[in-house]
Design a protein around this motif. Structure first.
Motif, mmCIF file in Angstrom:
data_model
loop_
_atom_site.group_PDB
_atom_site.id
_atom_site.type_symbol
_atom_site.label_atom_id
_atom_site.label_comp_id
_atom_site.label_asym_id
_atom_site.label_seq_id
_atom_site.Cartn_x
_atom_site.Cartn_y
_atom_site.Cartn_z
ATOM 1 N N THR A 63 0.861 -1.175 0.000
ATOM 2 C CA THR A 63 0.000 0.000 0.000
ATOM 3 C C THR A 63 0.897 1.224 0.000
ATOM 4 O OG1 THR A 63 -1.751 -1.148 1.181
ATOM 5 C CG2 THR A 63 -1.796 1.256 1.256
ATOM 6 N N VAL A 64 0.728 2.064 -1.002
ATOM 7 C CA VAL A 64 1.484 3.305 -1.121
ATOM 8 C C VAL A 64 0.559 4.426 -0.651
ATOM 9 C CG1 VAL A 64 2.732 4.839 -2.674
ATOM 10 C CG2 VAL A 64 2.715 2.365 -3.104
ATOM 11 N N THR A 65 1.078 5.286 0.226
ATOM 12 C CA THR A 65 0.295 6.391 0.767
ATOM 13 C C THR A 65 0.993 7.706 0.466
ATOM 14 O OG1 THR A 65 -0.483 4.977 2.569
ATOM 15 C CG2 THR A 65 -0.727 7.350 2.877
ATOM 16 N N CYS A 66 0.205 8.700 0.086
ATOM 17 C CA CYS A 66 0.710 10.056 -0.106
ATOM 18 C C CYS A 66 -0.164 10.986 0.733
ATOM 19 C CB CYS A 66 0.644 10.469 -1.570
ATOM 20 S SG CYS A 66 1.158 12.186 -1.860
ATOM 21 N N ILE A 67 0.468 11.719 1.643
ATOM 22 C CA ILE A 67 -0.224 12.746 2.421
ATOM 23 C C ILE A 67 0.090 14.077 1.752
ATOM 24 C CG2 ILE A 67 -0.453 13.879 4.666
ATOM 25 C CD1 ILE A 67 -1.398 10.949 4.660
ATOM 26 N N ALA A 68 -0.941 14.832 1.401
ATOM 27 C CA ALA A 68 -0.771 16.101 0.696
ATOM 28 C C ALA A 68 -1.449 17.211 1.496
ATOM 29 C CB ALA A 68 -1.372 16.004 -0.696
ATOM 30 N N ARG A 69 -0.700 18.293 1.724
ATOM 31 C CA ARG A 69 -1.219 19.435 2.506
ATOM 32 C C ARG A 69 -1.339 20.643 1.599
ATOM 33 N NH1 ARG A 69 0.943 23.630 5.533
ATOM 34 N NH2 ARG A 69 3.037 22.941 5.045
ATOM 35 N N LYS A 70 -2.422 21.384 1.811
ATOM 36 C CA LYS A 70 -2.720 22.564 1.006
ATOM 37 C C LYS A 70 -2.486 23.824 1.827
ATOM 38 C CE LYS A 70 -6.745 24.630 -1.263
ATOM 39 N NZ LYS A 70 -8.170 24.413 -1.513
ATOM 40 N N GLY A 71 -1.518 24.636 1.418
ATOM 41 C CA GLY A 71 -1.306 25.930 2.054
ATOM 42 C C GLY A 71 -1.121 25.851 3.560
ATOM 43 N N ALA A 72 -1.406 26.957 4.236
ATOM 44 C CA ALA A 72 -1.313 27.009 5.695
ATOM 45 C C ALA A 72 -2.485 26.265 6.313
ATOM 46 C CB ALA A 72 -1.294 28.464 6.171
ATOM 47 N N PHE A 73 -2.209 25.462 7.323
ATOM 48 C CA PHE A 73 -3.246 24.673 7.991
ATOM 49 C C PHE A 73 -4.125 25.587 8.830
ATOM 50 C CE2 PHE A 73 -4.921 21.832 11.281
ATOM 51 C CZ PHE A 73 -5.546 20.921 10.468
ATOM 52 N N LYS A 74 -5.433 25.471 8.656
ATOM 53 C CA LYS A 74 -6.381 26.289 9.429
ATOM 54 C C LYS A 74 -7.352 25.378 10.150
ATOM 55 C CE LYS A 74 -6.188 29.740 5.818
ATOM 56 N NZ LYS A 74 -6.877 30.327 4.690
ATOM 57 N N ARG A 75 -7.649 25.685 11.373
ATOM 58 C CA ARG A 75 -8.631 24.907 12.142
ATOM 59 C C ARG A 75 -9.945 25.620 12.177
ATOM 60 N NH1 ARG A 75 -6.992 20.335 14.523
ATOM 61 N NH2 ARG A 75 -4.804 20.142 14.788
#
Length: 120
Positions: A108-120
């Motif tokens: 299983t290949v996993t890619c975690i991708a984040r967009k810009g600054a993290f906002k909660r």
């Protein structure tokens, strides 16, 4: 082609998790589409895979041609055992592929991708 699955792991569409199951028989993952180029901070990994002498490359480019992408040390992401790497480039399309399929490979290949600054 190994199917691409996607999951919003942040609940805000800021962090996405893409996964593929690659095998000797199904050794090329569907590409992350160009629609996701904005999720440019990417980490790719395989943990607990059965490699069977396979070689996995993380590659990207256009819809027609792909090149092997590099990690933070500018080394091509080409692996023969479990790993975790930050991906430097974010081309139009990117995907995992077993460049040498080996015998009995399954992972299983996993890619975690984040967009810009993290906002909660």
């Amino acid at each position: 082609m190994a199917a691409l699955t996607q999951l919003d792991i942040s609940g805000t569409k800021q962090v996405l998790k893409f996964t593929w199951t690659l095998t000797t028989a199904d050794h090329t993952g569907d590409a992350i589409p160009a629609d996701y180029a904005e999720w440019a901070d990417r980490t790719v990994y395989v943990v607990g895979g059965t490699w069977g002498a396979a070689t996995l490359v993380w590659e990207g480019g256009s819809s027609a041609s792909k090149l092997t992408l590099t990690d933070a040390q500018t080394v091509a992401i080409s692996k023969t055992a479990d790993f975790i790497e930050t991906v430097v480039e974010t081309p139009e399309y990117s995907r995992p592929r077993l460049s040498a399929v080996g015998a009995g490979a399954t992972m299983t290949v996993t890619c975690i991708a984040r967009k810009g600054a993290f906002k909660r």
